[in-house]
Design a protein around this motif. Structure first.
Motif, PDB file in Angstrom:
ATOM      1  N   GLU A 117       0.853  -1.193   0.000  1.00 34.57           N
ATOM      2  CA  GLU A 117       0.000   0.000   0.000  1.00 34.57           C
ATOM      3  C   GLU A 117       0.888   1.242   0.000  1.00 34.57           C
ATOM      4  N   GLN A 118       0.580   2.207  -0.896  1.00 34.32           N
ATOM      5  CA  GLN A 118       1.401   3.406  -0.992  1.00 34.32           C
ATOM      6  C   GLN A 118       0.668   4.677  -0.559  1.00 34.32           C
ATOM      7  N   ASP A 119      -0.628   4.593  -0.337  1.00 35.85           N
ATOM      8  CA  ASP A 119      -1.410   5.758   0.074  1.00 35.85           C
ATOM      9  C   ASP A 119      -1.200   6.002   1.571  1.00 35.85           C
ATOM     10  N   MET A 120      -0.639   7.154   1.911  1.00 35.90           N
ATOM     11  CA  MET A 120      -0.366   7.445   3.320  1.00 35.90           C
ATOM     12  C   MET A 120      -1.635   7.550   4.144  1.00 35.90           C
ATOM     13  N   ARG A 121      -2.753   7.883   3.496  1.00 34.07           N
ATOM     14  CA  ARG A 121      -4.021   8.006   4.221  1.00 34.07           C
ATOM     15  C   ARG A 121      -4.523   6.655   4.714  1.00 34.07           C
ATOM     16  N   LYS A 122      -3.979   5.578   4.168  1.00 36.49           N
ATOM     17  CA  LYS A 122      -4.375   4.233   4.589  1.00 36.49           C
ATOM     18  C   LYS A 122      -3.332   3.585   5.483  1.00 36.49           C
TER      19      LYS A 122
END
Length: 420
Positions: A117-122
């Motif tokens: 996972e690359q989305d910092m929000r996740k």
């Protein structure tokens, strides 16, 4: 340029994207005698440093934040070269190579830990789950923002000092944008650390709970990179940018009137401390906003002005839109409508091999029809040919007399005897 994190660490930190800085430095004898080009390089570099820093503020992909940070730091290197401080630009390039490679490999370690996972929000809440990767990312981020006595401090601040010490409009312009860029760099670097490691977990419970530090090989590589990210600026500053150093030899040429390292050394202390103050302030403001004023930030984002600013930055100042609309689509239209339809399938097919073969084929069909096997048709052709050849013989002087007209007559008659 996107790729696996080891590839990103290589091309973004030390090789491909920084090759332009090396090229400018090696071409210093040319640029020193073209001051107008140096001014252009300075302004473009300063604008790039500021532009990429603003875009990095709103990126949510972990690697994109670091990539735009690379673009911003390249701006610092370029405008340092534009101010005839090539050694300072390359010194920042060397320091940047270590802590940016550390950041990219650390990002790769974090991405592997959370199931790619690359989305910092996740992400969030990873500080206790991947403590070693967290420590390495903190070291790389602090070096990036120019925290005192780390690698970035000894090169990034010198870049801004020599910019102000130039005492020109281009120098002050680059100092101003570079100082604001230092604030923004600290802001988005702290934002990266907070959203990834310090905030409450926002991803899937199964993924977050199963996060783990990387293998020993990756951890060893991170540990090795962390050492120069801390110490290389202090130990190599005198060798690379020290006054009177002969490290560069004849590799870099600077006109005597463009040397301003001594002037930069004696500028007012406040202008030396301002970038450091802005960096520390940016880190503090980012931590405070995302820790205690997250709801206020959200309300600002959904407001009319906030949406405009966020969309403007998230769309990269509409550079992609302008490029795709006015350059990309124009090129595609020209390629299909003009190059392909008119030139490739028009001119080349008419006058090229296909057109020539088609003309020969159609002409041969017409010649075949003239072979009627009737004597009076052939007699008429002999008569016409004889008249043409005899007529040409009267004007033979005009054509230079390279071929005997009687030979042409014999060839013309012989050809008909060879016809079936």
């Amino acid at each position: 340029m996107e790729g696996p994190t080891p590839v990103s660490a290589l091309i973004h930190a030390a090789t491909m994207v920084t090759a332009g800085v090396f090229l400018i430095t090696r071409c210093s004898p040319l640029y020193e005698y073209t001051p107008a080009m140096l001014n252009i390089i300075t302004v473009v570099g300063a604008c790039t440093a500021f532009f990429a820093a603003t875009v990095g503020l709103v990126q949510n992909d972990l690697k994109r934040v670091i990539a735009y940070s690379t673009c911003s730091q390249l701006g610092y290197m370029v405008f340092a070269c534009g101010l005839s401080n090539y050694s300072v630009g390359v010194f920042h390039l060397v320091n940047h190579a270590f802590f940016k490679a550390l950041l990219f490999l650390g990002a790769g370690s974090v991405i592997h830990a959370v199931a790619d996972e690359q989305d910092m929000r996740k992400m969030g809440g990873l500080k206790n789950l991947v403590p070693f990767s967290y420590s390495m990312m903190v070291i790389g981020s602090l070096a990036l923002i120019g925290f005192p006595f780390l690698a970035g401090f000894y090169s990034k601040d010198v870049v801004l000092e020599v910019a102000y010490g130039k005492f020109t409009s281009q120098g002050h312009f680059s100092y101003l944008l570079g100082s604001v860029g230092a604030f923004l760099t600290a802001f988005y670097s702290t934002r990266l650390l907070f959203l990834t490691f310090l905030s409450k977990p926002n991803g899937f419970k199964k993924i977050i709970c199963s996060a783990y530090d990387s293998s020993y090989s990756i951890c060893i590589a991170l540990a090795v990179l962390s050492i120069p990210s801390i110490f290389i600026g202090f130990y190599f500053k005198d060798m690379i940018i020290g006054l009177g150093t002969d490290f560069w030899g004849n590799s870099v040429y600077v006109l005597p009137e463009n040397m301003n390292m001594v002037d930069a050394e004696f500028i007012q202390q406040s202008y030396k401390l301002l970038p450091v103050f802005l960096s520390l302030t940016g880190a503090f403001v980012s931590f405070f906003v995302y820790s205690f004023a997250n709801s206020t930030l959200f309300l600002f984002k959904i407001s009319f002005v906030g949406k405009k600013i966020y969309n403007f930055l998230n769309k990269k100042w509409y550079f992609d839109k302008v490029y795709n609309t006015y350059f990309g689509q124009t090129g595609f239209s020209f390629g299909y409508g003009t190059s392909y339809k008119i030139i490739d399938r028009g001119v080349f097919e008419v006058f090229g091999p296909m057109g020539l073969s088609s003309t020969v084929y159609k002409s041969s069909l017409k010649i075949i029809k003239s072979q009627s096997n009737f004597i009076y048709h052939y007699s008429l052709m002999f008569l016409i040919g004889s008249v043409v050849i005899l007529g040409l013989s009267k004007f033979w002087v005009i054509f230079g007399g390279f071929i005997d007209y009687r030979l042409l007559f014999i060839i013309f008659i012989t050809s008909f005897f060879l016809i079936k």
